[in-house]
Design a protein around this motif. Structure first.
Motif, PDB file in Angstrom:
ATOM      1  N   ALA A  28       1.434  -1.030  -0.101  1.00 14.74           N
ATOM      2  CA  ALA A  28      -0.464   0.290   0.086  1.00 14.74           C
ATOM      3  C   ALA A  28       0.835   0.963   0.316  1.00 14.74           C
ATOM      4  O   ALA A  28       0.734   2.520  -0.469  1.00 14.74           O
ATOM      5  CB  ALA A  28      -1.516   0.273   1.601  1.00 14.74           C
ATOM      6  N   LEU A  29       2.197   1.195   1.167  1.00 14.71           N
ATOM      7  CA  LEU A  29       2.685   2.448   0.676  1.00 14.71           C
ATOM      8  C   LEU A  29       3.762   2.641  -0.279  1.00 14.71           C
ATOM      9  O   LEU A  29       3.411   4.189  -0.746  1.00 14.71           O
ATOM     10  CB  LEU A  29       3.783   1.984   2.218  1.00 14.71           C
ATOM     11  N   LEU A  30       3.953   1.723  -1.636  1.00 13.22           N
ATOM     12  CA  LEU A  30       3.900   1.615  -2.582  1.00 13.22           C
ATOM     13  C   LEU A  30       3.479   2.760  -3.575  1.00 13.22           C
ATOM     14  O   LEU A  30       3.861   2.906  -4.351  1.00 13.22           O
ATOM     15  CB  LEU A  30       4.528   0.188  -3.166  1.00 13.22           C
ATOM     16  N   LEU A  31       2.468   2.387  -2.921  1.00 11.53           N
ATOM     17  CA  LEU A  31       1.470   2.677  -4.073  1.00 11.53           C
ATOM     18  C   LEU A  31       0.549   4.704  -3.694  1.00 11.53           C
ATOM     19  O   LEU A  31       0.189   5.690  -4.812  1.00 11.53           O
ATOM     20  CB  LEU A  31      -0.130   2.430  -4.337  1.00 11.53           C
TER      21      LEU A  31
ATOM     22  N   LEU B  42       2.345   8.759 -21.702  1.00 11.09           N
ATOM     23  CA  LEU B  42       1.467   8.459 -20.740  1.00 11.09           C
ATOM     24  C   LEU B  42       0.423   7.363 -19.997  1.00 11.09           C
ATOM     25  O   LEU B  42       0.798   7.067 -19.434  1.00 11.09           O
ATOM     26  CB  LEU B  42      -0.020   9.470 -21.220  1.00 11.09           C
ATOM     27  N   ASN B  43       1.094   6.668 -21.054  1.00 12.11           N
ATOM     28  CA  ASN B  43       0.504   5.195 -20.772  1.00 12.11           C
ATOM     29  C   ASN B  43       1.499   4.073 -19.610  1.00 12.11           C
ATOM     30  O   ASN B  43       1.166   3.814 -18.020  1.00 12.11           O
ATOM     31  CB  ASN B  43       0.321   3.687 -21.724  1.00 12.11           C
ATOM     32  N   ALA B  44       2.663   4.807 -19.837  1.00 15.62           N
ATOM     33  CA  ALA B  44       4.334   4.728 -18.733  1.00 15.62           C
ATOM     34  C   ALA B  44       4.029   4.963 -17.714  1.00 15.62           C
ATOM     35  O   ALA B  44       4.129   4.388 -16.277  1.00 15.62           O
ATOM     36  CB  ALA B  44       5.279   4.528 -19.582  1.00 15.62           C
ATOM     37  N   PHE B  45       3.056   6.454 -17.499  1.00 20.68           N
ATOM     38  CA  PHE B  45       2.940   7.523 -16.714  1.00 20.68           C
ATOM     39  C   PHE B  45       2.387   6.589 -15.110  1.00 20.68           C
ATOM     40  O   PHE B  45       2.413   6.633 -14.484  1.00 20.68           O
ATOM     41  CB  PHE B  45       2.103   9.264 -16.673  1.00 20.68           C
ATOM     42  N   ASP B  46       0.204   6.184 -16.367  1.00 22.37           N
ATOM     43  CA  ASP B  46      -0.429   5.376 -15.785  1.00 22.37           C
ATOM     44  C   ASP B  46      -0.311   4.424 -15.211  1.00 22.37           C
ATOM     45  O   ASP B  46      -0.410   4.331 -14.071  1.00 22.37           O
ATOM     46  CB  ASP B  46      -1.052   5.376 -16.545  1.00 22.37           C
ATOM     47  N   LEU B  47       1.224   4.001 -15.184  1.00 18.59           N
ATOM     48  CA  LEU B  47       1.589   2.417 -14.865  1.00 18.59           C
ATOM     49  C   LEU B  47       2.388   2.474 -13.679  1.00 18.59           C
ATOM     50  O   LEU B  47       2.845   1.226 -12.867  1.00 18.59           O
ATOM     51  CB  LEU B  47       2.116   1.517 -16.025  1.00 18.59           C
ATOM     52  N   GLN B  48       2.832   3.713 -13.260  1.00 20.30           N
ATOM     53  CA  GLN B  48       3.651   4.310 -12.712  1.00 20.30           C
ATOM     54  C   GLN B  48       5.010   3.776 -12.759  1.00 20.30           C
ATOM     55  O   GLN B  48       5.833   3.284 -11.640  1.00 20.30           O
ATOM     56  CB  GLN B  48       3.654   4.058 -11.401  1.00 20.30           C
TER      57      GLN B  48
ATOM     58  N   VAL C 274       7.588  11.137 -14.319  1.00 17.07           N
ATOM     59  CA  VAL C 274       7.436  12.289 -15.046  1.00 17.07           C
ATOM     60  C   VAL C 274       6.940  12.071 -16.136  1.00 17.07           C
ATOM     61  O   VAL C 274       7.670  10.928 -17.163  1.00 17.07           O
ATOM     62  CB  VAL C 274       8.387  13.306 -15.103  1.00 17.07           C
ATOM     63  N   ALA C 275       6.162  12.963 -17.029  1.00 15.54           N
ATOM     64  CA  ALA C 275       5.311  12.826 -18.128  1.00 15.54           C
ATOM     65  C   ALA C 275       5.185  14.861 -19.004  1.00 15.54           C
ATOM     66  O   ALA C 275       4.645  15.289 -18.374  1.00 15.54           O
ATOM     67  CB  ALA C 275       5.016  11.891 -18.685  1.00 15.54           C
ATOM     68  N   MET C 276       5.322  14.478 -20.067  1.00 15.26           N
ATOM     69  CA  MET C 276       5.587  15.822 -20.602  1.00 15.26           C
ATOM     70  C   MET C 276       4.844  15.895 -21.927  1.00 15.26           C
ATOM     71  O   MET C 276       5.159  14.599 -23.061  1.00 15.26           O
ATOM     72  CB  MET C 276       6.949  16.515 -20.799  1.00 15.26           C
TER      73      MET C 276
END
Length: 530
Positions: free
Chosen positions: A20-23, A240-246, A250-252
């Motif tokens: 949970a902490l990692l999320l 953006l998908n990589a950002f969603d999946l953590q 950062v994504a620009m």
């Protein structure tokens, strides 16, 4: 039997707590940031040659590696960076720059004026310019910094730390043109040349990943963020998908789909300013739009009052744009804030058309002396992979028709629209102006300007723009720029609509920079923790 069970339960509880902490986003933890993982969009054949690059995300990453003679602050004002001091002489036609004497490149060599000269020589060769700024090289292949030579005519080293520039224009705006990256003379033609910035190359896997590490000998301070990792994706949606999946911190992006993060509780989303101004051009050479003896045309004015910029931004760009009323960005040190006000007023638009003699009939159309008002053909072109501009054109059509215009939208190729603009073969057109780092707007509205597609003519504006290009003090430059905005508001050479914006998405607040800008999206990471 109960003891093992209790032990297992504790272990399970601990693992669930850790998971949970990692999320929890890093921004919520407030912990130290050692590595910043970024998603960037670039081609697989990418070469890290800073003078040649034109891929936005990569330029933002390499902005951490290289520095210019000047940088641009949060108020969009140039400030000395590698330059220690500067002085305009010869009524602004000469600029002398003295370098800082405590700068070394990442390869250990000391920065000298010879490095600046070599960098400029390489940039000039890349541009293909002759003395009159003619070039047979396509614009996209001239490198990102070719516009430097619109301001700078020649350059020479006076001594080891002093440079002399001869300027084409005696303008304070020339300082903006000296923000290009300075490379060591021995490496100007190399891949991954050394820089002087807060980060240095730590590796590059072709088309996959760029690694940077903190420059512990940087002349300002040692960055607290030790490593930057930029992972390359082939398009914005994959980033953006990589950002969603953590997978990244950062994504620009300029993707309109990024608007879904605007109200996210799990990430930061910062608006990033671009230099792309969307405008509606009205052809003053057409009889329908010609000015009277007082310089007015009521039909042109009615079009300006009929447009609801906020509605267009919401409908076509999902909020990823900021309203513009002049070609000067609001909130900058030279902005005239009195020119920033909404003129959307459909009742005024209808009244102006009435005054021009075009009366609204029962069929919802306007007539003058028994003749229906001429229909408007709105020409537009889309950017690759997007229909946003056509969507905006259709919204403009709705708004104009609401006050009695008849409008048709024609989506064409960029080349066709450009040819029609140059030949004057259009009534109205929706397009984008890409501004240079130098904020001089004259290329869009001096009488002889190449991008003066509306055929706007004003001696007053010509004189103001001439004054701007001979204003080499900060105060005089600011004063004239503000007068230009006032004159623009009065004449409306064209109708500015909005500046396109990008978005910087992050799971941690790594920057205190107030002005997030395209091509400098990671600006401020070197100051994290200070």
């Amino acid at each position: 039997m109960r003891k093992p069970f209790r032990l297992s339960l504790r272990v399970t509880t601990l693992l669930l707590f850790i998971a949970a902490l990692l999320l929890i986003p890093a921004c919520a933890l407030g912990s130290d940031l050692t590595t910043l993982n970024c998603a960037i969009v670039a081609t697989k054949d990418l070469r890290l040659r800073p003078l040649e690059l034109n891929q936005r995300d990569v330029v933002s990453v390499l902005d951490l590696v290289y520095e210019g003679l000047f940088s641009i602050d949060d108020n969009y004002q140039p400030q000395p960076e590698l330059a220690y001091s500067y002085e305009f002489t010869n009524e602004g036609r000469k600029l002398q720059v003295v370098l800082r004497d405590d700068i070394t490149f990442h390869n250990g060599q000391k920065l000298t004026s010879a490095d600046v000269v070599a960098t400029l020589d390489a940039m000039y060769a890349l541009s293909g310019f002759d003395d009159d700024l003619n070039s047979d090289i396509e614009t996209a292949d001239r490198g990102l910094y070719y516009s430097t030579f619109y301001s700078v005519r020649s350059w020479e080293a006076v001594d080891e730390l002093t440079l002399s520039f001869t300027l084409r224009r005696a303008s304070y705006g020339s300082l903006y043109s000296l923000t290009f990256p300075i490379l060591p003379a021995s490496e100007v033609n190399n891949d991954m040349p050394s820089g002087t910035g807060p980060y240095m190359y730590d590796g590059y896997e072709q088309g996959s990943t760029i690694w940077l590490t903190a420059n512990t000998s940087w002349w300002q301070r040692v960055p607290n963020v030790r490593y930057i990792r930029a992972t390359i994706y082939e398009d914005a949606e994959k980033a953006l998908n990589a950002f969603d999946l953590q997978n990244v911190d950062v994504a620009m992006t300029r993707s309109i789909n990024a608007s879904r993060y605007s109200n996210s509780l799990n990430s930061f989303s910062l608006t990033a300013r671009t230099r792309q101004l969307e405008v509606l051009l009205v052809n003053r050479a057409q009889t329908f739009f010609k000015s009277d003896e007082n310089g007015r045309n009521l039909v042109r004015e009615a079009i300006a009052y009929a447009i609801n910029r906020s509605e267009i931004i919401s409908a076509a760009y999902q909020g990823m744009a900021t309203i513009a009323y002049t070609p000067v960005p609001a909130g900058t040190w030279f902005s005239n804030e009195t020119t920033i006000h909404d003129i959307y007023d459909p009742l005024m638009a209808a009244s102006l058309l009435d005054s021009a003699g075009y009366k609204l009939a029962d069929d919802g159309k306007r007539y003058k002396d028994g003749e229906q008002m001429e229909g408007l053909r709105l020409q537009v072109y889309d950017e690759p992979g997007s229909t946003a501009r056509t969507n905006a054109a259709n919204k403009i059509k709705e708004q104009l028709e609401a006050v009695g215009f008849t409008v048709s939208v024609a989506t064409m190729s960029r080349e066709s629209v450009l040819a029609n603009l140059m030949n004057g073969n259009y009534f109205i057109a929706l397009c984008g102006f890409n501004f240079d780092v130098n904020p001089d707007p004259g290329f869009t509205m001096t009488s002889t300007a190449v991008c003066n597609y509306t055929r706007y003519r004003s001696d007053v504006m010509n004189n103001l723009l001439s004054d701007l290009r001979s204003s080499y003090t900060m105060d005089s430059y600011q004063s004239v720029m503000r007068q230009i905005q006032t004159q623009f508001e009065q004449d409306m050479p064209y109708i500015p609509l909005y500046w396109r914006t990008g978005m910087l998405l992050s799971r941690t607040s790594f920057t205190n920079a107030r002005d997030i800008r395209e091509l400098e999206m990671l600006r401020g990471v070197e100051s994290y923790g200070y």
